[in-house]
Motif scaffolding. Structure first.
Motif, PDB file in Angstrom:
ATOM      1  N   SER A   1      81.140  53.860  68.513  1.00  0.00           N
ATOM      2  CA  SER A   1      79.697  53.840  68.794  1.00  0.00           C
ATOM      3  C   SER A   1      79.016  55.059  68.193  1.00  0.00           C
ATOM      4  O   SER A   1      77.923  54.952  67.629  1.00  0.00           O
ATOM      5  N   GLY A   2      79.650  56.210  68.302  1.00  0.00           N
ATOM      6  CA  GLY A   2      79.089  57.424  67.717  1.00  0.00           C
ATOM      7  C   GLY A   2      78.991  57.327  66.210  1.00  0.00           C
ATOM      8  O   GLY A   2      77.985  57.710  65.619  1.00  0.00           O
ATOM      9  N   ALA A   3      80.032  56.807  65.577  1.00  0.00           N
ATOM     10  CA  ALA A   3      80.030  56.668  64.120  1.00  0.00           C
ATOM     11  C   ALA A   3      78.960  55.674  63.675  1.00  0.00           C
ATOM     12  O   ALA A   3      78.232  55.929  62.711  1.00  0.00           O
ATOM     13  N   VAL A   4      78.858  54.562  64.373  1.00  0.00           N
ATOM     14  CA  VAL A   4      77.854  53.550  64.015  1.00  0.00           C
ATOM     15  C   VAL A   4      76.451  54.115  64.209  1.00  0.00           C
ATOM     16  O   VAL A   4      75.578  53.945  63.342  1.00  0.00           O
ATOM     17  N   ALA A   5      76.215  54.800  65.326  1.00  0.00           N
ATOM     18  CA  ALA A   5      74.898  55.403  65.568  1.00  0.00           C
ATOM     19  C   ALA A   5      74.561  56.415  64.486  1.00  0.00           C
ATOM     20  O   ALA A   5      73.441  56.444  63.969  1.00  0.00           O
ATOM     21  N   PHE A   6      75.530  57.240  64.120  1.00  0.00           N
ATOM     22  CA  PHE A   6      75.306  58.250  63.093  1.00  0.00           C
ATOM     23  C   PHE A   6      74.998  57.614  61.746  1.00  0.00           C
ATOM     24  O   PHE A   6      74.025  57.981  61.091  1.00  0.00           O
ATOM     25  N   ILE A   7      75.804  56.652  61.345  1.00  0.00           N
ATOM     26  CA  ILE A   7      75.631  56.026  60.032  1.00  0.00           C
ATOM     27  C   ILE A   7      74.298  55.284  59.958  1.00  0.00           C
ATOM     28  O   ILE A   7      73.539  55.456  58.997  1.00  0.00           O
ATOM     29  N   ILE A   8      73.997  54.484  60.957  1.00  0.00           N
ATOM     30  CA  ILE A   8      72.740  53.717  60.935  1.00  0.00           C
ATOM     31  C   ILE A   8      71.539  54.647  61.015  1.00  0.00           C
ATOM     32  O   ILE A   8      70.573  54.506  60.262  1.00  0.00           O
ATOM     33  N   GLY A   9      71.583  55.623  61.915  1.00  0.00           N
ATOM     34  CA  GLY A   9      70.472  56.563  62.051  1.00  0.00           C
ATOM     35  C   GLY A   9      70.230  57.356  60.782  1.00  0.00           C
ATOM     36  O   GLY A   9      69.093  57.524  60.336  1.00  0.00           O
ATOM     37  N   GLU A  10      71.311  57.856  60.177  1.00  0.00           N
ATOM     38  CA  GLU A  10      71.180  58.661  58.962  1.00  0.00           C
ATOM     39  C   GLU A  10      70.685  57.810  57.785  1.00  0.00           C
ATOM     40  O   GLU A  10      69.794  58.235  57.052  1.00  0.00           O
ATOM     41  N   LEU A  11      71.235  56.630  57.617  1.00  0.00           N
ATOM     42  CA  LEU A  11      70.773  55.770  56.524  1.00  0.00           C
ATOM     43  C   LEU A  11      69.315  55.356  56.706  1.00  0.00           C
ATOM     44  O   LEU A  11      68.539  55.382  55.756  1.00  0.00           O
ATOM     45  N   LEU A  12      68.952  54.984  57.928  1.00  0.00           N
ATOM     46  CA  LEU A  12      67.568  54.590  58.185  1.00  0.00           C
ATOM     47  C   LEU A  12      66.623  55.751  57.911  1.00  0.00           C
ATOM     48  O   LEU A  12      65.589  55.578  57.251  1.00  0.00           O
ATOM     49  N   LYS A  13      66.980  56.944  58.389  1.00  0.00           N
ATOM     50  CA  LYS A  13      66.144  58.119  58.147  1.00  0.00           C
ATOM     51  C   LYS A  13      65.983  58.372  56.655  1.00  0.00           C
ATOM     52  O   LYS A  13      64.865  58.544  56.155  1.00  0.00           O
ATOM     53  N   LEU A  14      67.085  58.380  55.935  1.00  0.00           N
ATOM     54  CA  LEU A  14      67.018  58.695  54.512  1.00  0.00           C
ATOM     55  C   LEU A  14      66.302  57.620  53.698  1.00  0.00           C
ATOM     56  O   LEU A  14      65.579  57.940  52.751  1.00  0.00           O
ATOM     57  N   VAL A  15      66.478  56.357  54.064  1.00  0.00           N
ATOM     58  CA  VAL A  15      65.767  55.284  53.355  1.00  0.00           C
ATOM     59  C   VAL A  15      64.268  55.424  53.573  1.00  0.00           C
ATOM     60  O   VAL A  15      63.480  55.339  52.626  1.00  0.00           O
ATOM     61  N   LEU A  16      63.859  55.664  54.818  1.00  0.00           N
ATOM     62  CA  LEU A  16      62.427  55.821  55.096  1.00  0.00           C
ATOM     63  C   LEU A  16      61.857  57.058  54.399  1.00  0.00           C
ATOM     64  O   LEU A  16      60.776  57.005  53.808  1.00  0.00           O
ATOM     65  N   VAL A  17      62.583  58.162  54.455  1.00  0.00           N
ATOM     66  CA  VAL A  17      62.122  59.384  53.794  1.00  0.00           C
ATOM     67  C   VAL A  17      62.029  59.172  52.289  1.00  0.00           C
ATOM     68  O   VAL A  17      61.059  59.586  51.647  1.00  0.00           O
TER      69      VAL A  17
END
Length: 170
Positions: free
Chosen positions: A84-100
Motif C-alpha cells: 500500500s505504501g509503495a502504491v501510494a508513493f508511486i501513484i502520488g509521485e507520478l500524478l504530481k509530476l504529470v500535473l506539474v
C-alpha cells in the motif's frame, strides 16, 4: 551536531532529487501523451491567460496537495503495509509530476518572468545536468532502456501469440 546534520541533509536532498528525476523520466512521456490526446481547450486557454503570479500559484497546487503523499507512504510502509505504501508513493509521485509537467509546459514563459522562479529553475537545471552527467545516472538510464525493450518484446510476442491463436480458432 552541525557537522553531522549538514552532510545528512545533503544526502537526503540528493536522494529526493534522484527519486524525482527517476519518476520524471516516466512522468514526462505520460504528460506528453495526455497533452496530445486530451484536449480540455477551455481549461488550457484559461491557464494560459493567467498572469505570472497566479500561474505560479496554480503551478504550486499539485506540489502542495500531493507532496504529503510521501510521508503517508512512508508511514504505511513502516507499519507493515509495504505494498500500500509503495502504491501510494508511486501513484502520488507520478500524478504530481504529470500535473506539474503539464502546468509548466503551459505556463513556462510566464513563470520565467518571476525572477525568483527563474533563478530557482536555473539552479534546478544545473543540478539536473550534473546528475545526468554522472555514471550512476547513465547506468540507470541504460537499465531503464533495457527494461523498456524487454517489455516491448514481451508485448509483441503476446500480441503475436494472440493473433496466431485467433487465426487457429478460425
Amino acid at each position: 551536531m552541525k557537522r553531522i546534520l549538514k552532510p545528512l541533509t545533503y544526502i537526503l536532498a540528493v536522494v529526493y532529487f534522484l527519486v524525482d528525476a527517476v519518476f520524471m523520466s516516466v512522468a514526462r512521456p505520460i504528460s506528453r501523451w495526455l497533452g496530445r490526446h486530451l484536449e480540455f481547450k477551455r481549461l488550457r486557454a484559461w491557464i494560459r491567460s493567467l498572469p505570472p503570479y497566479p500561474s505560479l500559484a496554480l503551478f504550486s497546487v499539485p506540489v502542495i496537495v500531493l507532496e504529503p503523499v510521501k510521508p503517508v507512504a512512508a508511514y504505511l510502509a513502516a507499519t507493515g503495509q509495504i505494498v500500500s505504501g509503495a502504491v501510494a508513493f508511486i501513484i502520488g509521485e507520478l500524478l504530481k509530476l504529470v500535473l506539474v509537467e503539464r502546468l509548466f509546459h503551459l505556463t513556462r514563459d510566464k513563470l520565467m518572468r518571476i525572477p525568483a522562479f527563474a533563478w530557482a529553475y536555473g539552479k534546478f537545471a544545473e543540478v539536473r545536468a550534473w546528475l545526468q552527467a554522472t555514471e550512476a545516472w547513465r547506468a540507470v538510464r541504460a537499465l531503464s532502456r533495457a527494461a523498456r525493450d524487454l517489455v516491448v518484446q514481451a508485448k509483441s510476442r503476446l500480441v503475436g501469440g494472440v493473433s496466431k491463436l485467433a487465426t487457429f480458432r478460425d
